[in-house]
Design an enzyme around this catalytic site. Structure first.
Site, PDB file in Angstrom:
ATOM      1  N   HIS A 184      -7.986  -5.479  -0.802  1.00  0.00           N
ATOM      2  CA  HIS A 184      -6.726  -4.780  -0.565  1.00  0.00           C
ATOM      3  C   HIS A 184      -5.968  -5.376   0.614  1.00  0.00           C
ATOM      4  O   HIS A 184      -4.737  -5.448   0.616  1.00  0.00           O
ATOM      5  CB  HIS A 184      -7.000  -3.296  -0.318  1.00  0.00           C
ATOM      6  CG  HIS A 184      -5.768  -2.480  -0.117  1.00  0.00           C
ATOM      7  ND1 HIS A 184      -4.782  -2.378  -1.081  1.00  0.00           N
ATOM      8  CD2 HIS A 184      -5.335  -1.728   0.936  1.00  0.00           C
ATOM      9  CE1 HIS A 184      -3.800  -1.600  -0.640  1.00  0.00           C
ATOM     10  NE2 HIS A 184      -4.115  -1.201   0.585  1.00  0.00           N
ATOM     11  N   SER A 206       0.832  -1.189   0.000  1.00  0.00           N
ATOM     12  CA  SER A 206       0.000   0.000   0.000  1.00  0.00           C
ATOM     13  C   SER A 206       0.875   1.250   0.000  1.00  0.00           C
ATOM     14  O   SER A 206       1.652   1.458  -0.924  1.00  0.00           O
ATOM     15  CB  SER A 206      -0.965  -0.052   1.186  1.00  0.00           C
ATOM     16  OG  SER A 206      -2.032   0.840   1.019  1.00  0.00           O
ATOM     17  N   ASP A 226      -8.847  -6.117  -5.318  1.00  0.00           N
ATOM     18  CA  ASP A 226      -8.415  -4.909  -4.626  1.00  0.00           C
ATOM     19  C   ASP A 226      -9.164  -3.713  -5.210  1.00  0.00           C
ATOM     20  O   ASP A 226      -9.042  -3.423  -6.407  1.00  0.00           O
ATOM     21  CB  ASP A 226      -6.902  -4.730  -4.803  1.00  0.00           C
ATOM     22  CG  ASP A 226      -6.316  -3.635  -3.925  1.00  0.00           C
ATOM     23  OD1 ASP A 226      -7.050  -2.687  -3.574  1.00  0.00           O
ATOM     24  OD2 ASP A 226      -5.120  -3.726  -3.604  1.00  0.00           O
TER      25      ASP A 226
END
Length: 339
Positions: free
Chosen positions: A313, A131, A284
């Site tokens: 995610h 991320s 995601d």
């Protein structure tokens, strides 16, 4: 250098530090954790920058399931704004409203100094990031191409997409429309704003398939409302809300092509010299596979792989998901073996 899991954060003082926005801190600080023994040549170091809302402590789970401390020296670094390293909540740092904005280029410069001044390293053998951690890995590879050997970028892109911006703006508005927001900070805990914030996050972080399969019910909740209240809201109430805003603004500003490439993302990615493995999850909602794959195609020699998971995610940070951990271990081993 040696360290053991659970030893807590260490502090590295950066002294006077000028940020890309033009603002300065007289005593900027970087906090980190190091687990494992560093070889004399530094070849086994793995740099792991923190993700949104996460800390070095939150990343310690990686040591064991993914990174063997007998093989790797794992350096877990708290990014600016996360509440451990210098942040609005623990220093004179302000928000965008006061002319402050942290860029990932600031994190890279600070982390480079940490590597030089504490570990005596000029090159990074491997950066592993998920991320916002993956964003920093890309920033490293573009900003310091000659100093990075390998990247494992999980669930993150080299530039924040327009659709992703909408998600981030909705989070920022949830906090800044709370009655306690003053335009510079908060007069009290913005609980209403945080509850909206947590609800938005819960709808994006997991996939539709997660809720369709009753993931919230399996967590012991009778409704999605209870799931937000019991599992998501506490994650963000632990933060100073100014730090949450500062990290959002870093994410919003993320674009590696602004580093010497004038907005040309293709040129920025083409200049990466590191060996790169990009990993995505098919469900995601933040960073869809097509976005990750398109960037990987522009990086010389890079490989892209994705896997299916209802975690969406969160599949890139599978603390309690052995199957997803296995997928990441496999990707890591392919990267380390070379191709």
């Amino acid at each position: 250098m040696t360290a053991a899991a659970g030893t807590g954060d260490r502090l590295h003082s950066l002294g006077r530090f000028r940020f890309a926005c033009g603002r300065e801190l007289e005593r900027a600080e970087l906090r980190y954790r190091c687990i494992g023994r560093l070889r004399d040549d530094g070849s086994n170091l793995v740099l792991v920058p923190s993700y949104y809302g996460g800390s070095a402590a939150d990343l310690e789970w990686l040591v064991g399931p993914l990174l063997d401390p007998q093989r790797h020296c794992v350096l877990l670094v708290n990014s600016f704004g996360n509440g451990r390293s210098s942040s609005p909540g623990n220093s004179a740092m302000g928000l965008q409203e006061q002319g402050w904005r942290i860029h990932h280029s600031d994190n890279v410069r600070a982390q480079r100094r940490l590597l030089q001044e504490v570990f005596g390293l000029e090159r990074v053998p491997l950066i592993l990031g998920w991320s916002m951690g993956a964003q920093q890995a890309y920033q490293w590879a573009v900003q310091q191409p000659e100093r990075v050997e390998r990247l494992l970028c999980i669930g993150g892109t080299a530039r924040t997409s327009p659709h992703n911006r909408l998600f981030l703006l909705s989070l920022r508005q949830a906090l800044t429309t709370d009655p306690h927001w003053t335009g510079e900070g908060f007069t009290a805990e913005p609980l209403a704003g945080l509850r909206q914030f947590a609800t938005i996050y819960a709808s994006w972080a997991a996939s539709q398939a997660f809720y369709r399969a009753g993931g919230h019910l399996q967590a012991g909740c009778d409704s999605v409302e209870e799931y937000v209240e019991r599992f998501w809201l506490p994650l963000y109430r632990r933060h100073d809300p100014r730090n949450l805003i500062a990290m959002l603004d870093t994410w919003l500003a993320h674009d590696v092509s602004q580093w010497r490439h004038g907005g040309d993302l293709a040129a920025a990615l083409a200049g990466i010299r590191a060996r790169v493995m990009v990993v995505g999850c098919e469900q995601d909602l933040y960073f869809p596979p097509e976005d990750l794959a398109a960037e990987a195609e522009r990086i010389p020699g890079a490989r892209y792989r994705s896997f299916a998971s209802v975690l969406g995610h969160r599949a890139g940070n599978p603390r309690e998901a052995p199957e997803e951990q296995g997928q990441l271990r496999e990707a890591l081993e392919v990267l380390l073996a070379g191709w």
